[in-house]
Design a protein around this motif. Structure first.
Motif, short mmCIF file in Angstrom:
data_model
loop_
_atom_site.label_atom_id
_atom_site.label_comp_id
_atom_site.label_asym_id
_atom_site.label_seq_id
_atom_site.Cartn_x
_atom_site.Cartn_y
_atom_site.Cartn_z
N PRO A 57 0.83 -1.21 0.00
CA PRO A 57 0.00 0.00 0.00
C PRO A 57 0.87 1.26 0.00
N PRO A 58 0.28 2.42 -0.30
CA PRO A 58 1.04 3.67 -0.24
C PRO A 58 1.66 3.88 1.13
N TRP A 59 2.79 4.60 1.16
CA TRP A 59 3.54 4.97 2.36
C TRP A 59 4.30 3.79 2.98
N THR A 82 6.92 9.60 13.26
CA THR A 82 5.61 9.86 12.67
C THR A 82 5.26 8.77 11.67
N ASP A 83 4.06 8.24 11.78
CA ASP A 83 3.57 7.32 10.76
C ASP A 83 3.45 8.11 9.46
N PRO A 84 4.16 7.70 8.40
CA PRO A 84 4.13 8.51 7.17
C PRO A 84 2.73 8.65 6.58
N ARG A 85 1.83 7.75 6.91
CA ARG A 85 0.46 7.87 6.41
C ARG A 85 -0.23 9.11 6.96
N ASP A 86 0.28 9.62 8.09
CA ASP A 86 -0.31 10.82 8.69
C ASP A 86 0.08 12.09 7.96
N LEU A 87 1.06 12.00 7.04
CA LEU A 87 1.48 13.20 6.32
C LEU A 87 0.36 13.75 5.43
N THR A 88 -0.56 12.89 5.02
CA THR A 88 -1.68 13.36 4.21
C THR A 88 -2.48 14.41 4.97
N GLU A 89 -2.73 14.14 6.24
CA GLU A 89 -3.49 15.10 7.06
C GLU A 89 -2.61 16.25 7.54
N LEU A 90 -1.36 15.93 7.93
CA LEU A 90 -0.50 16.96 8.51
C LEU A 90 -0.06 18.00 7.48
N ASP A 105 -1.21 17.87 3.97
CA ASP A 105 -2.01 17.77 2.75
C ASP A 105 -1.19 17.16 1.63
N LEU A 106 -0.49 16.07 1.95
CA LEU A 106 0.48 15.45 1.04
C LEU A 106 0.03 14.04 0.69
N GLU A 107 -0.25 13.82 -0.58
CA GLU A 107 -0.54 12.47 -1.07
C GLU A 107 0.78 11.74 -1.33
N TYR A 108 0.72 10.41 -1.30
CA TYR A 108 1.94 9.63 -1.53
C TYR A 108 2.48 9.95 -2.91
N PRO A 109 3.74 10.44 -2.99
CA PRO A 109 4.26 10.90 -4.29
C PRO A 109 4.44 9.74 -5.28
N GLU A 110 4.17 10.04 -6.53
CA GLU A 110 4.50 9.13 -7.61
C GLU A 110 5.76 9.66 -8.29
N ILE A 111 6.79 8.84 -8.33
CA ILE A 111 8.06 9.30 -8.90
C ILE A 111 8.38 8.50 -10.16
N GLU A 112 8.97 9.16 -11.11
CA GLU A 112 9.40 8.52 -12.35
C GLU A 112 10.92 8.44 -12.36
#
Length: 663
Positions: A166-168, A410-418, A420-427
């Motif tokens: 899953p993400p994060w 910090t649980d990285p999944r909490d960064l979305t709320e803290l 406003d960061l969605e799991y980055p998609e990198i190329e």
């Protein structure tokens, strides 16, 4: 007969023995890897063996551990290593070129090949479908000289992967899940083989993360199949011609089985001070963090750095926190820079360090006392960071990046709320920035023979140890508990490792983390009775550095009696003529105290016949039965005083036999 990948690799390189778990086998070795913390001894051993030219397909000496040149010692060792590579026919990877494991994977790893390395994380090459095993430096020297590697045939532990992460979360969380389930002893005497549909979602460098830290499970090695992901990796390195498909047969079986649904993985973290002390990040969230370190052979891939750059892009690391980034190879640093990610990291407050191991081995980046350090590294044994009372956590790049921003675990999944960061998609780039400028090819044999070894003042010769006595009566110099690591037997770090080629000086630091009075006490009996050590379970876990066997032996160590041993250190003890014995009754460990005098008699006969040895405690009037698990080859080696004396005797005997035939 249906074979899994590990069995195919072993069967295609089997020289002696049968593929039955517990039986000794001999394997032909195609490649070797050495790094500078252990390589100087390997080169001295090649000199002692009288080697002319390397007999392997590829042997590479990396300079990645001791890069802090506080005085002349490290620079002198680097000069010595380069001269030895030129003399004996090895590749030389200059300081700053890269950490050995990812760099070897990029430039030299080939599916279907075998490799030994004088670094316990050598199994990282299993990510490409290789059988790669960490061993002591002496065994690497013998492999370079064309000798087989001997080891007990391991069980094959099949771990089936299904689903998708899953993400994060990332590959680090998979190996931390294995450590959460099985601890630091779960892989002993096993090769871990990952298989199943979940593999298709893991890149070759993701697999490197998992294979690298299989060493923390105590596994002999970790292997993956050579499939489309491996082909894609080699294509990106412009080496697709080196690809050979290597898959398990459809009806292959395993000695031990396990299964992980990747979709159930959550962010995990190893607490101080063991890689096996794993909990969900959520359980310890909120603890203050003073340092975050990104890098090391455990998370070396471009993705591992790029995801941290993407998470921190446009933001600042938390005030008062040291945000350290150690690129794992020059090639990866070039790609990271082309992507603009290096700029993002620097803008976020990251401190960009040399391409190398750095803080992973305690060469700089030591944290402050009383503070927490989060690291994407493989080990957090006590004091390994360079700070004696350290508090080091092991985590994924995602969890490390989250802490860098918040200043707390910090649980990285909490960064979305803290944030406003969605799991980055990198190329990532399809073609890597191949860089060969810091790799020196071996010289032609006729040129190599003219090269003289360059030895600075800090390089001493290998100590000469005598044959094993039939009777040992000696005091117990130290009694230690379970899971004592080689870092505790002989510390790493900037204070100690510069003496790695100077055994008499290095010996002064033996057991410095446990009891700094040990070297002086041991030295008092060195030339008379010698001394004995008593250990708990998994004695000698961790690093493969043979210094942890040599320096106690230099100080007069005759025998170690333990509940159980970690594989590499057990072999290293035998290689240098130290008798390794296991208690028949584990509870007897607690009956012995420091200073007790132990008596062992009839050692030679017991080793040859396999009988129990009765250890008499002359101080307490007690007797403890002990046993050994040495092969007949190892017994002969031990009686000769170690691996090098035994090999010298064997080669001299073979020469005499040839001369006799001629006459």
């Amino acid at each position: 007969m249906a074979y899994n990948v590990a069995q195919k690799l072993i069967a295609s390189h089997l020289v002696t023995g049968e593929m039955l778990p517990g039986r000794e086998i001999g394997l032909h070795i195609d490649q070797t890897l050495t790094q500078d913390a252990t390589g100087t001894l390997v080169m001295l051993e090649l000199e002692a063996l009288g080697l002319d030219q390397a007999q392997t397909e590829v042997s590479v000496q990396y300079v990645d551990h001791n890069l802090l040149q506080a005085d002349s010692r490290n620079a002198e060792d680097h000069d010595f290593l380069r001269s030895a590579c030129r003399r004996f026919g090895l590749w030389f990877s200059k300081a700053g070129n890269g950490v050995s494991h990812p760099t070897h994977m990029q430039r030299f790893g080939i599916p279907g090949k075998t490799m030994v390395g004088s670094d316990s994380h050598t199994p990282a090459a299993g990510s490409l479908g290789m059988l790669a095993i960490g061993v002591g430096g002496t065994e690497v020297a013998l492999a370079i000289a064309g000798e087989p590697l001997y080891l007990k045939m391991p069980e094959i532990w099949g771990v089936r992967l299904t689903g998708k992460l899953p993400p994060w979360t990332s590959a680090k969380d998979i190996i931390l899940e294995m450590l959460r389930r099985h601890g630091v002893k779960g892989g002993r005497d096993r090769i871990i083989e990952y298989h199943g549909p979940g593999l298709a979602t893991l890149s070759a460098m993701d697999r490197h993360v998992i294979a690298n830290m299989g060493a923390e499970l105590g596994a002999t090695s970790t292997v993956f199949p050579a499939d489309d992901q491996v082909r894609a990796f080699l294509r990106s390195e412009q080496r697709e011609d080196d690809f050979t498909e290597l898959l398990a047969d459809s009806d292959a079986t395993y000695d031990v089985t396990d299964e992980i649904d990747l979709a159930t993985i959550e962010p995990l973290i190893a607490l101080p001070s063991s890689p096996g002390n794993v909990v969900p990040v959520q359980e310890v969230a909120g603890r203050a963090v003073a340092q975050v370190v990104i890098g090391s052979s455990a998370n070396p891939g471009l993705r591992d750095f790029a995801i941290v750059a993407a998470i921190t892009k446009g933001r600042q690391c938390h005030p008062g926190l040291s945000f350290d980034v150690n690129p794992s190879s020059r090639e990866i640093l070039q790609d990271l820079t082309k992507m603009g990610a290096t700029f993002d990291l620097i803008s976020a407050g990251a401190r960009l360090h040399q391409t190398g191991c750095m803080g992973c081995i305690g060469m700089g980046q030591a944290p402050a006392n009383g503070s927490n350090s989060l690291r994407t590294m493989p080990r957090n044994f006590p004091g390994r960071s360079g700070t004696k009372e350290d508090s080091v956590y092991l985590c994924s790049p995602e969890t490390a990046a989250a802490a860098a921003l918040t200043g707390t675990i910090t649980d990285p999944r909490d960064l979305t709320e803290l944030f406003d960061l969605e799991y980055p998609e990198i190329e990532l780039p399809e073609v890597s920035s191949v860089n060969l400028t810091m790799l020196e090819k071996p010289l032609a044999p006729e040129e190599a023979g003219k090269v003289a070894l360059v030895k600075g003042e800090n390089i001493s010769s290998l100590p000469v140890f005598g044959p094993l006595a039939d009777r040992i009566e000696a005091p117990v110099a130290l009694v230690v508990g379970n899971d004592v690591s080689t870092d505790e037997i002989l510390p790493a770090g900037a204070r100690v490792l510069p003496y790695r080629s100077n055994i008499p000086k290095l010996a002064e630091f033996t057991f410095d983390q446990v009891d700094p009075t040990y070297p002086a006490r041991a030295a008092r009996t060195r030339d008379s009775t010698g001394h004995i050590l008593v250990g708990g379970t998994n004695y000698g876990q961790g690093s493969s550095r043979e210094h942890a066997a040599i320096t106690p032996r230099f100080l007069g160590l005759r025998a170690v009696v333990a509940v159980s041993f970690a594989r590499i250190h057990w072999q290293n003890l035998a290689n240098f003529g130290v008798l390794a014995l296991e208690f028949t009754n584990a509870a007897d460990h607690d009956r012995i105290e420091q200073g007790d005098v132990l008596l062992l008699t009839g050692i030679h006969d017991a080793l040859v016949t396999g009988k129990e040895i009765l250890v008499q405690n002359e101080t307490r009037g007690e007797v403890y039965p002990v046993r050994h698990s040495l092969s007949s080859r190892q017994v002969d080696m031990l009686l000769a005083g170690g691996l090098i004396p035994w090999l010298r005797e064997r080669r001299a005997r073979d020469t005499r036999d040839v001369m006799k035939d001629w006459s």
